[in-house]
Design a protein around this motif. Structure first.
Motif, mmCIF file in Angstrom:
data_model
loop_
_atom_site.group_PDB
_atom_site.id
_atom_site.type_symbol
_atom_site.label_atom_id
_atom_site.label_comp_id
_atom_site.label_asym_id
_atom_site.label_seq_id
_atom_site.Cartn_x
_atom_site.Cartn_y
_atom_site.Cartn_z
ATOM 1 N N SER A 1 -72.162 -50.748 33.491
ATOM 2 C CA SER A 1 -71.280 -50.390 34.602
ATOM 3 C C SER A 1 -71.981 -50.739 35.907
ATOM 4 N N LYS A 2 -71.211 -51.295 36.824
ATOM 5 C CA LYS A 2 -71.804 -51.767 38.073
ATOM 6 C C LYS A 2 -70.768 -51.705 39.189
ATOM 7 N N PHE A 3 -71.161 -51.124 40.324
ATOM 8 C CA PHE A 3 -70.254 -51.077 41.462
ATOM 9 C C PHE A 3 -70.041 -52.481 42.017
ATOM 10 N N THR B 1 -88.027 -54.538 17.393
ATOM 11 C CA THR B 1 -87.434 -53.677 18.426
ATOM 12 C C THR B 1 -86.546 -54.477 19.358
ATOM 13 N N THR B 2 -87.048 -55.638 19.796
ATOM 14 C CA THR B 2 -86.276 -56.494 20.699
ATOM 15 C C THR B 2 -85.008 -56.988 20.030
ATOM 16 N N TYR B 3 -85.128 -57.421 18.766
ATOM 17 C CA TYR B 3 -83.964 -57.922 18.028
ATOM 18 C C TYR B 3 -82.927 -56.823 17.844
ATOM 19 N N SER B 4 -83.426 -55.607 17.530
ATOM 20 C CA SER B 4 -82.524 -54.475 17.331
ATOM 21 C C SER B 4 -81.757 -54.159 18.598
ATOM 22 N N GLN B 5 -82.450 -54.206 19.753
ATOM 23 C CA GLN B 5 -81.794 -53.935 21.024
ATOM 24 C C GLN B 5 -80.761 -54.998 21.350
ATOM 25 N N GLU B 6 -81.082 -56.245 21.022
ATOM 26 C CA GLU B 6 -80.154 -57.332 21.308
ATOM 27 C C GLU B 6 -78.905 -57.234 20.450
ATOM 28 N N GLU B 7 -79.039 -56.668 19.232
ATOM 29 C CA GLU B 7 -77.911 -56.572 18.326
ATOM 30 C C GLU B 7 -76.979 -55.418 18.679
ATOM 31 N N GLY C 1 -76.906 -42.433 34.095
ATOM 32 C CA GLY C 1 -78.237 -41.873 34.294
ATOM 33 C C GLY C 1 -79.224 -42.824 34.935
ATOM 34 N N GLY C 2 -78.719 -43.833 35.643
ATOM 35 C CA GLY C 2 -79.600 -44.784 36.303
ATOM 36 C C GLY C 2 -80.000 -45.967 35.442
ATOM 37 N N TYR C 3 -79.573 -45.967 34.170
ATOM 38 C CA TYR C 3 -79.894 -47.082 33.283
ATOM 39 C C TYR C 3 -78.873 -48.204 33.475
ATOM 40 N N GLU C 4 -79.349 -49.438 33.389
ATOM 41 C CA GLU C 4 -78.445 -50.579 33.545
ATOM 42 C C GLU C 4 -77.457 -50.656 32.390
ATOM 43 N N LYS C 5 -77.935 -50.318 31.175
ATOM 44 C CA LYS C 5 -77.096 -50.379 29.988
ATOM 45 C C LYS C 5 -77.206 -49.064 29.227
ATOM 46 N N ILE C 6 -76.097 -48.644 28.615
ATOM 47 C CA ILE C 6 -76.146 -47.462 27.756
ATOM 48 C C ILE C 6 -75.546 -47.826 26.399
ATOM 49 N N ASN C 7 -76.074 -47.213 25.348
ATOM 50 C CA ASN C 7 -75.616 -47.512 23.995
ATOM 51 C C ASN C 7 -74.157 -47.116 23.814
ATOM 52 N N PHE C 8 -73.482 -47.902 23.012
ATOM 53 C CA PHE C 8 -72.047 -47.743 22.826
ATOM 54 C C PHE C 8 -71.752 -47.841 21.339
ATOM 55 N N PHE D 1 -66.857 -52.775 34.423
ATOM 56 C CA PHE D 1 -67.433 -52.492 33.109
ATOM 57 C C PHE D 1 -67.451 -53.768 32.266
ATOM 58 N N SER D 2 -68.559 -53.991 31.580
ATOM 59 C CA SER D 2 -68.662 -55.095 30.629
ATOM 60 C C SER D 2 -69.532 -54.628 29.466
ATOM 61 N N PHE D 3 -69.632 -55.462 28.420
ATOM 62 C CA PHE D 3 -70.318 -55.038 27.200
ATOM 63 C C PHE D 3 -71.175 -56.166 26.649
#
Length: 206
Positions: free
Chosen positions: A27-29, A15-21, A143-150, A51-53
């Motif tokens: 997005s951050k003010f 799960t961790t590896y999948s998320q890292e990949e 939605g309050g999440y630090e990162k969203i899937n792209f 914005f960064s990725f």
């Protein structure tokens, strides 16, 4: 028991590896650390969203488009591709893909600018004079999440520019109520009846 623990560890690793990949958008003010600049930006109603990725190396060399849609009474009033790297011959994505979105509402106009390391784009749109300066604010749609899937090849919403909710029957007053995450325009408008707003979209082409 040991087998169960081993399976749990393996699943956690996968799960961790999948998320890292995954490539995810952050997005951050951006608020100035200099007190005088911070005061001036707030006085002028200037807002900046960076914005960064993650895993941006997967995007290297790809073209992208940024589309701005202005809605009036729940329908698209203006749709404009403000950045098209392929069509305009602009730089494609490099290793550290990032950019900033800066907005300001002043004198019945919404000023919207996109700043990249090698180029920038500025737009101005007229808004109804009933919205006083600084009424339309830039909001995140994560939605309050630090990162969203792209996903490559899929258009995603990256920002909302909107007046606040001013109807207590529709939920909490203010901007947080109307920017809880990805916007379903039809349902969102049906609930809040906000007459004018902007949504900004990004697509990285395959």
């Amino acid at each position: 028991m040991k087998k169960l623990l081993l399976i749990t560890l393996i699943l956690t690793f996968i799960t961790t590896y999948s998320q890292e990949e995954k490539t995810q958008m952050i997005s951050k003010f951006d608020y100035s650390e200099d007190n005088r600049e911070y005061v001036m930006e707030n006085f002028l109603g200037i807002e900046k969203l960076d914005f960064s990725f993650t895993n941006s190396e997967k995007l290297i060399g790809k073209n992208f488009k940024i589309t701005l849609r202005k809605y009036k009474n729940g329908e698209i009033e203006i749709e404009k591709i403000v950045i098209n790297t392929k069509g305009e011959g602009l730089p494609t994505i490099n290793k550290d893909f990032k950019f900033s979105l800066i907005t300001q509402q002043i004198l019945n106009n919404e000023k919207i600018a996109f700043f990249f390391p090698a180029f920038f784009n500025k737009q101005i749109f007229e808004v109804n004079k009933k919205f006083k300066d600084g009424t339309m604010l830039l909001r995140e749609v994560n939605g309050g999440y630090e990162k969203i899937n792209f996903e490559i090849g899929k258009e995603i919403q990256i920002a909302l520019i909107t007046p606040p909710n001013d109807n207590p029957d529709k939920g909490n007053l203010g901007y947080c109520e109307v920017s809880k995450g990805n916007i379903d325009v039809e349902k969102w408008y049906e609930k809040y009846k906000i007459s004018e707003f902007f949504l900004i979209y990004l697509i990285v082409e395959e």
